[in-house]
Scaffold this motif. Structure first.
Motif, PDB file in Angstrom:
ATOM      1  N   ASP A 105       1.047  -1.365  -0.100  1.00 29.59           N
ATOM      2  CA  ASP A 105       0.647   0.570  -0.489  1.00 29.59           C
ATOM      3  C   ASP A 105       1.206   1.295   0.431  1.00 29.59           C
ATOM      4  OD1 ASP A 105      -2.246   1.191  -0.178  1.00 29.59           O
ATOM      5  OD2 ASP A 105      -3.324   1.100   1.836  1.00 29.59           O
ATOM      6  N   GLY A 106       0.333   2.135  -0.584  1.00 25.75           N
ATOM      7  CA  GLY A 106       1.167   3.396  -0.052  1.00 25.75           C
ATOM      8  C   GLY A 106       0.194   4.695   0.559  1.00 25.75           C
ATOM      9  N   ALA A 107       1.425   5.597   1.143  1.00 26.99           N
ATOM     10  CA  ALA A 107       0.617   6.658   1.759  1.00 26.99           C
ATOM     11  C   ALA A 107       1.230   8.197   1.646  1.00 26.99           C
ATOM     12  CB  ALA A 107       1.900   5.974   3.438  1.00 26.99           C
ATOM     13  N   ARG A 132      -4.687  19.422  -2.445  1.00 27.58           N
ATOM     14  CA  ARG A 132      -4.830  20.662  -3.358  1.00 27.58           C
ATOM     15  C   ARG A 132      -3.444  21.671  -4.131  1.00 27.58           C
ATOM     16  NH1 ARG A 132      -6.870  25.738   0.942  1.00 27.58           N
ATOM     17  NH2 ARG A 132      -8.984  24.240   1.969  1.00 27.58           N
ATOM     18  N   GLY A 133      -3.364  19.913  -4.439  1.00 28.16           N
ATOM     19  CA  GLY A 133      -2.264  20.602  -5.629  1.00 28.16           C
ATOM     20  C   GLY A 133      -0.726  20.444  -4.785  1.00 28.16           C
ATOM     21  N   ARG A 134      -0.160  20.846  -3.739  1.00 31.30           N
ATOM     22  CA  ARG A 134       0.479  21.310  -2.778  1.00 31.30           C
ATOM     23  C   ARG A 134       1.684  20.476  -2.966  1.00 31.30           C
ATOM     24  NH1 ARG A 134      -2.443  22.923   1.578  1.00 31.30           N
ATOM     25  NH2 ARG A 134      -3.427  24.978   1.573  1.00 31.30           N
ATOM     26  N   SER A 135       3.061  20.903  -3.001  1.00 33.40           N
ATOM     27  CA  SER A 135       4.085  19.701  -2.932  1.00 33.40           C
ATOM     28  C   SER A 135       3.796  18.650  -1.904  1.00 33.40           C
ATOM     29  CB  SER A 135       5.641  20.261  -2.614  1.00 33.40           C
ATOM     30  OG  SER A 135       6.299  19.588  -2.998  1.00 33.40           O
ATOM     31  N   GLY A 136       4.396  16.697  -2.608  1.00 36.33           N
ATOM     32  CA  GLY A 136       4.083  16.013  -1.473  1.00 36.33           C
ATOM     33  C   GLY A 136       4.251  15.259  -2.159  1.00 36.33           C
ATOM     34  N   SER A 137       5.386  14.103  -1.750  1.00 33.51           N
ATOM     35  CA  SER A 137       5.336  12.710  -1.740  1.00 33.51           C
ATOM     36  C   SER A 137       4.826  11.396  -1.490  1.00 33.51           C
ATOM     37  CB  SER A 137       7.031  12.281  -0.620  1.00 33.51           C
ATOM     38  OG  SER A 137       7.785  13.466  -1.602  1.00 33.51           O
ATOM     39  N   LYS A 138       5.430  10.342  -1.896  1.00 28.34           N
ATOM     40  CA  LYS A 138       4.938   9.128  -1.977  1.00 28.34           C
ATOM     41  C   LYS A 138       5.116   7.808  -0.781  1.00 28.34           C
ATOM     42  CE  LYS A 138       1.233   7.532  -3.451  1.00 28.34           C
ATOM     43  NZ  LYS A 138      -0.310   6.969  -4.575  1.00 28.34           N
ATOM     44  N   THR A 139       4.877   6.932  -0.254  1.00 32.35           N
ATOM     45  CA  THR A 139       5.936   5.830  -0.257  1.00 32.35           C
ATOM     46  C   THR A 139       5.148   4.607  -0.196  1.00 32.35           C
ATOM     47  OG1 THR A 139       5.152   6.593   2.284  1.00 32.35           O
ATOM     48  CG2 THR A 139       7.083   7.093   2.079  1.00 32.35           C
ATOM     49  N   HIS A 140       5.610   3.978  -0.542  1.00 26.39           N
ATOM     50  CA  HIS A 140       5.216   2.471  -1.177  1.00 26.39           C
ATOM     51  C   HIS A 140       5.419   1.409  -0.728  1.00 26.39           C
ATOM     52  CE1 HIS A 140       3.609  -0.077  -3.782  1.00 26.39           C
ATOM     53  NE2 HIS A 140       1.586   0.774  -3.350  1.00 26.39           N
ATOM     54  N   VAL A 141       4.897   0.876  -0.040  1.00 27.25           N
ATOM     55  CA  VAL A 141       5.576  -0.436   1.723  1.00 27.25           C
ATOM     56  C   VAL A 141       5.078  -1.550   0.769  1.00 27.25           C
ATOM     57  CG1 VAL A 141       5.832  -1.168   3.500  1.00 27.25           C
ATOM     58  CG2 VAL A 141       5.597   1.731   2.633  1.00 27.25           C
ATOM     59  N   HIS A 142       5.510  -2.516   1.140  1.00 32.13           N
ATOM     60  CA  HIS A 142       4.970  -3.655   0.616  1.00 32.13           C
ATOM     61  C   HIS A 142       5.713  -4.944   2.121  1.00 32.13           C
ATOM     62  CE1 HIS A 142       6.869  -7.769  -0.949  1.00 32.13           C
ATOM     63  NE2 HIS A 142       5.517  -8.544  -0.504  1.00 32.13           N
TER      64      HIS A 142
END
Length: 276
Positions: A105-107, A132-142
């Motif tokens: 899953d991702g967060a 709202r389109g602000r700067s962000g990242s995603k962590t994806h974990v197994h």
């Protein structure tokens, strides 16, 4: 002294890490005495756990610039990924990774990094569609059947979870055993992965996919189904968010933030080992 009593890394954890840091010991004499590496690692752990800025590290950990400099050296040398791997190996040796039911899953994490464009793909930044389109990242974990972290990737917040299956498997810290008819491997995913291409991708990796269908109703009582196993990955993501420095991404460089994710995974594994 109070800050030191806060919560240090354990002796067992340090025993695994110490040999990795030995090559970084200063060879030349002279100058100010070198800082103790365990003290520096405790400082990095303090920052990971509390989410404070480097500038506000308690002085008991030594010079803030020295701690940060060592952190950068160790990141560049891949030390934190190696710490994650060593703890995963030890866990596998003592308890065994449970490969039968795995999950991903991702967060999304906010990334208000200063002085950088919102969409800087090289640094795993992108516009967060839920913010709202602000700067962000995603962590994806197994994770394995018990929620033990096996791999983590970092991308911009605009990358869909369904595009991250293969890259996250490639980031796994341990080699995965070949599935066999007697020991198949199942992958549990939520409805964000409900695409034919994801099923094909998983089949290519020899997984049996279990994907919650978009619009699928909860089954009636008494119907026979496989137990829902996606929650284990959500719990692992919650464990990771217990480390405040990774709850929001303030690191400009993706490799520095990823190193903190690796250290968090290593500490989760270490706790499991010490609790057993």
């Amino acid at each position: 002294e109070d800050a030191m009593a806060y919560q240090e890394i354990s002796d067992d954890f340090w025993k695994k890490v110490e040999p990795l840091l030995a090559p970084f010991k200063r060879k030349k004499s002279g100058g100010s005495p070198p800082l103790d590496f365990r003290l520096i690692l405790n400082g990095i752990f303090y920052l990971l756990k509390t989410g404070c800025q480097w500038h506000y590290l308690p002085p008991c950990y030594g010079s803030k610039s020295t701690v940060h400099e060592h952190f950068q050296h160790w990141v560049s040398a891949g030390v934190f990924a190696e710490i994650f791997r060593l703890n995963a190996e030890k866990y596998h040796e003592l308890h065994g990774i449970q490969w039968e039911w795995q999950a991903m899953d991702g967060a999304l994490v906010q990334a208000p990094v200063r002085g950088q464009p919102v969409c800087l793909e090289d640094e795993a930044l992108g516009r967060n569609p839920t913010d709202r389109g602000r700067s962000g990242s995603k962590t994806h974990v197994h994770v394995d059947q018990n929620g033990i972290p096996l791999g983590v990737t970092l991308v911009g917040a605009n990358i869909h979870d369904s595009r991250l299956v293969s890259s996250t498997l490639a980031a796994d810290i341990l080699p995965r055993p070949e599935p066999t008819p007697g020991h198949p491997q199942n992958m549990c995913l939520d409805k964000g992965y409900d695409y034919a291409r994801v099923e094909q991708e998983l089949a290519g990796h020899a997984y049996i996919p279990h994907i919650r269908r978009i619009g699928e109703e909860k089954v009636a009582d008494g119907e026979k189904i496989h137990p829902a196993r996606r929650w284990v990955v959500e719990r692992t993501i919650a464990w990771m968010k217990g480390f405040r420095a990774i709850r929001t991404r303030y690191f400009c460089k993706a490799k520095n933030y990823l190193a903190m994710l690796h250290l968090a995974c290593a500490l989760i594994l270490s706790r499991k080992l010490e609790a057993a």
